[in-house]
Write an enzyme that holds these catalytic residues in place. Structure first.
Site, PDB file in Angstrom:
ATOM      1  N   GLY A 176      18.738  42.281 -15.599  1.00  0.00           N
ATOM      2  CA  GLY A 176      19.697  41.420 -16.293  1.00  0.00           C
ATOM      3  C   GLY A 176      20.746  40.897 -15.330  1.00  0.00           C
ATOM      4  N   ARG A 189      11.930  40.095 -14.712  1.00  0.00           N
ATOM      5  CA  ARG A 189      11.427  41.469 -14.784  1.00  0.00           C
ATOM      6  C   ARG A 189       9.936  41.376 -14.451  1.00  0.00           C
ATOM      7  NH1 ARG A 189      15.919  43.979 -17.191  1.00  0.00           N
ATOM      8  NH2 ARG A 189      16.944  42.792 -18.836  1.00  0.00           N
ATOM      9  N   ASP A 237      19.466  50.085 -12.729  1.00  0.00           N
ATOM     10  CA  ASP A 237      18.603  51.248 -12.464  1.00  0.00           C
ATOM     11  C   ASP A 237      17.116  50.887 -12.367  1.00  0.00           C
ATOM     12  OD1 ASP A 237      18.569  50.729 -15.148  1.00  0.00           O
ATOM     13  OD2 ASP A 237      18.944  52.790 -15.792  1.00  0.00           O
ATOM     14  N   THR A 242      25.068  45.152 -12.718  1.00  0.00           N
ATOM     15  CA  THR A 242      24.716  45.231 -14.140  1.00  0.00           C
ATOM     16  C   THR A 242      26.002  45.305 -14.950  1.00  0.00           C
ATOM     17  OG1 THR A 242      23.814  46.625 -15.904  1.00  0.00           O
ATOM     18  CG2 THR A 242      24.343  47.740 -13.864  1.00  0.00           C
ATOM     19  N   ASP A 295      26.317  46.978 -17.545  1.00  0.00           N
ATOM     20  CA  ASP A 295      26.322  48.227 -18.319  1.00  0.00           C
ATOM     21  C   ASP A 295      27.195  49.349 -17.739  1.00  0.00           C
ATOM     22  OD1 ASP A 295      24.527  46.894 -19.897  1.00  0.00           O
ATOM     23  OD2 ASP A 295      22.749  47.867 -19.072  1.00  0.00           O
ATOM     24  N   ASP A 332      26.341  51.760 -15.918  1.00  0.00           N
ATOM     25  CA  ASP A 332      25.662  53.044 -16.157  1.00  0.00           C
ATOM     26  C   ASP A 332      25.035  53.617 -14.890  1.00  0.00           C
ATOM     27  OD1 ASP A 332      23.815  51.033 -15.889  1.00  0.00           O
ATOM     28  OD2 ASP A 332      22.546  51.659 -17.559  1.00  0.00           O
ATOM     29  N   ARG A 360      22.838  48.694 -23.334  1.00  0.00           N
ATOM     30  CA  ARG A 360      21.555  49.416 -23.403  1.00  0.00           C
ATOM     31  C   ARG A 360      21.790  50.846 -23.896  1.00  0.00           C
ATOM     32  NH1 ARG A 360      16.754  47.563 -21.134  1.00  0.00           N
ATOM     33  NH2 ARG A 360      17.846  46.183 -19.730  1.00  0.00           N
TER      34      ARG A 360
HETATM   35  O1  F6P Z   1      21.199  45.685 -18.631  1.00  0.00           O
HETATM   36  C1  F6P Z   1      21.955  44.599 -19.026  1.00  0.00           C
HETATM   37  C2  F6P Z   1      21.643  44.217 -20.461  1.00  0.00           C
HETATM   38  O2  F6P Z   1      22.439  43.105 -20.801  1.00  0.00           O
HETATM   39  C3  F6P Z   1      21.813  45.337 -21.486  1.00  0.00           C
HETATM   40  O3  F6P Z   1      23.161  45.548 -21.844  1.00  0.00           O
HETATM   41  C4  F6P Z   1      20.940  44.847 -22.597  1.00  0.00           C
HETATM   42  O4  F6P Z   1      20.447  45.909 -23.386  1.00  0.00           O
HETATM   43  C5  F6P Z   1      19.801  44.178 -21.864  1.00  0.00           C
HETATM   44  O5  F6P Z   1      20.281  43.839 -20.574  1.00  0.00           O
HETATM   45  C6  F6P Z   1      19.245  42.946 -22.517  1.00  0.00           C
HETATM   46  O6  F6P Z   1      18.188  42.501 -21.748  1.00  0.00           O
HETATM   47  P1  F6P Z   1      17.452  41.089 -21.984  1.00  0.00           P
HETATM   48  O7  F6P Z   1      18.379  40.016 -21.510  1.00  0.00           O
HETATM   49  O8  F6P Z   1      16.218  41.166 -21.171  1.00  0.00           O
HETATM   50  O9  F6P Z   1      17.228  40.988 -23.462  1.00  0.00           O
END
Ligand code: F6P
Length: 324
Positions: A11, A72, A103, A126, A128, A130, A172
């Site tokens: 992300g 991804r 991560d 990120t 998050d 985390d 997340r």
């Molecule tokens: O890891 C960053 C994040 O924004 C999380 O907070 C969230 O769960 C996820 O990515 C969403 O991912 P995507 O944009 O692939 O839906």
């Protein structure tokens, strides 16, 4: 080491561009050739790699998203995919890599670095927050401020209509964004995956608060064990059994990932970028450059992805105390 490459993955997070800029300019400053890999591991496999100059990163420090794009990659999870990626890097003579991401990015980088003996250093990108080995991740501060701006606005309308709002924030499996927004936004209640909160406790608190307040904000981390904000709202609504009370849900979603990075994220991204390049030059590998207590530290990928970064209990206590 004469040639290195940089990519962003997972992300996107505001401040990633500041980090890319720092990696590119620090490399050039030290006389290294620097390559940008587009679309993360996917681009590495496909050879979507271009040489970068100092001007390639002009005018990006203030921009959200990532100029290197992100993706991804399922193929990189296979040995064949990683072999293709390594062959692409080898054909260009790339001897070290800076990986900007979370991560998932570091899990891939660890395997890749160990399989091929390729030096890799990560930068924590990120929203998050985390990741173990850095007090803050690049993008977290901006995401929290973006969410807070929205929460402030929701509070105005919640107060005008005496409503209870359940606001879902990202993160997340982590409740960092929720806790920070809860403190900064003066939430009446915060629900995070790190602690089990029974719905009865939420109902009891909301009922109690009604004696002194006409409206309330509950911040829900998207990973909470009780479900999404709208699922939680429906369950609470039934338990409160108050037809006069108006319940609403707002899911902030990807708005939290965009926007101009705050000063803190620009500085953090710039510091980590420089540390990653200079770390590679100094022989560090298979680790992340982060900032702990104001100082740059290198933490092995295995710790970054394997160790918990628990939310401070004091922060949760603070929300409880200040919401009375
Ligand atoms: O890891 C960053 C994040 O924004 C999380 O907070 C969230 O769960 C996820 O990515 C969403 O991912 P995507 O944009 O692939 O839906």
């Amino acid at each position: 080491m004469k040639k290195i490459a940089v990519f962003t993955s997972g992300g996107d997070a505001p401040g990633m561009n500041a980090c890319v800029r720092s990696v590119v300019r620090t490399s050039i400053y030290h006389g290294l050739e620097i390559f940008g890999i587009y679309y993360g591991y996917d681009g590495m496999i496909k050879g979507n790699i271009k040489k970068m100059q100092s001007h390639s990163v002009s005018n990006i420090i203030q921009r959200g998203g990532t100029i290197l794009k992100s993706a991804r990659s399922m193929e990189f999870m296979t040995k064949e995919g990683r072999q293709k990626a390594y062959d692409q890097l080898k054909s260009l003579g790339i001897e070290g890599v800076v990986a900007i991401g979370g991560d998932g990015t570091f899990t891939g980088a660890k395997v890749f670095s160990e399989e091929f003996g390729l030096p890799i250093i990560g930068c924590p990108g990120t929203i998050d927050n985390d990741i173990y080995g850095t007090d803050f991740t690049i993008g977290f501060d901006t995401a929290v401020n973006t969410a807070l701006e929205a929460i402030d606005k929701i509070r105005d309308t919640a107060a005008a209509h005496d409503r209870i709002f359940f606001i879902e924030v990202m993160g997340r499996d982590s409740g960092y964004i929720a806790v920070e927004c809860g403190i900064g936004g003066g939430a009446e209640f915060v629900m995070v995956p790190e602690t089990k909160t029974s719905l009865d406790t939420v109902v009891k608190s909301l009922k109690n608060l009604r004696k002194t307040k006409t409206s309330s904000i509950v911040v829900v981390a998207e990973g909470d064990e009780e479900g999404s904000a709208s699922e939680i709202m429906e369950k609470v609504k039934v338990k409160i059994k108050d037809d006069e009370k108006d319940f609403k849900v707002t899911t902030l979603g990807h708005i939290q990932r965009g926007g101009n990075p705050t000063a803190r994220d620009r500085v953090l991204g710039s510091r980590c970028g420089m540390a990653a390049v200079e770390g590679l030059m100094a022989g560090h590998t298979n680790c992340m450059a982060g900032v702990v207590n104001g100082e740059v530290v290198y933490t092995p990928f295995s710790d970054c992805i394997g160790k918990d970064k628990p939310i401070k209990k004091d922060h949760l206590r603070l929300i409880e105390i200040l919401s009375i």
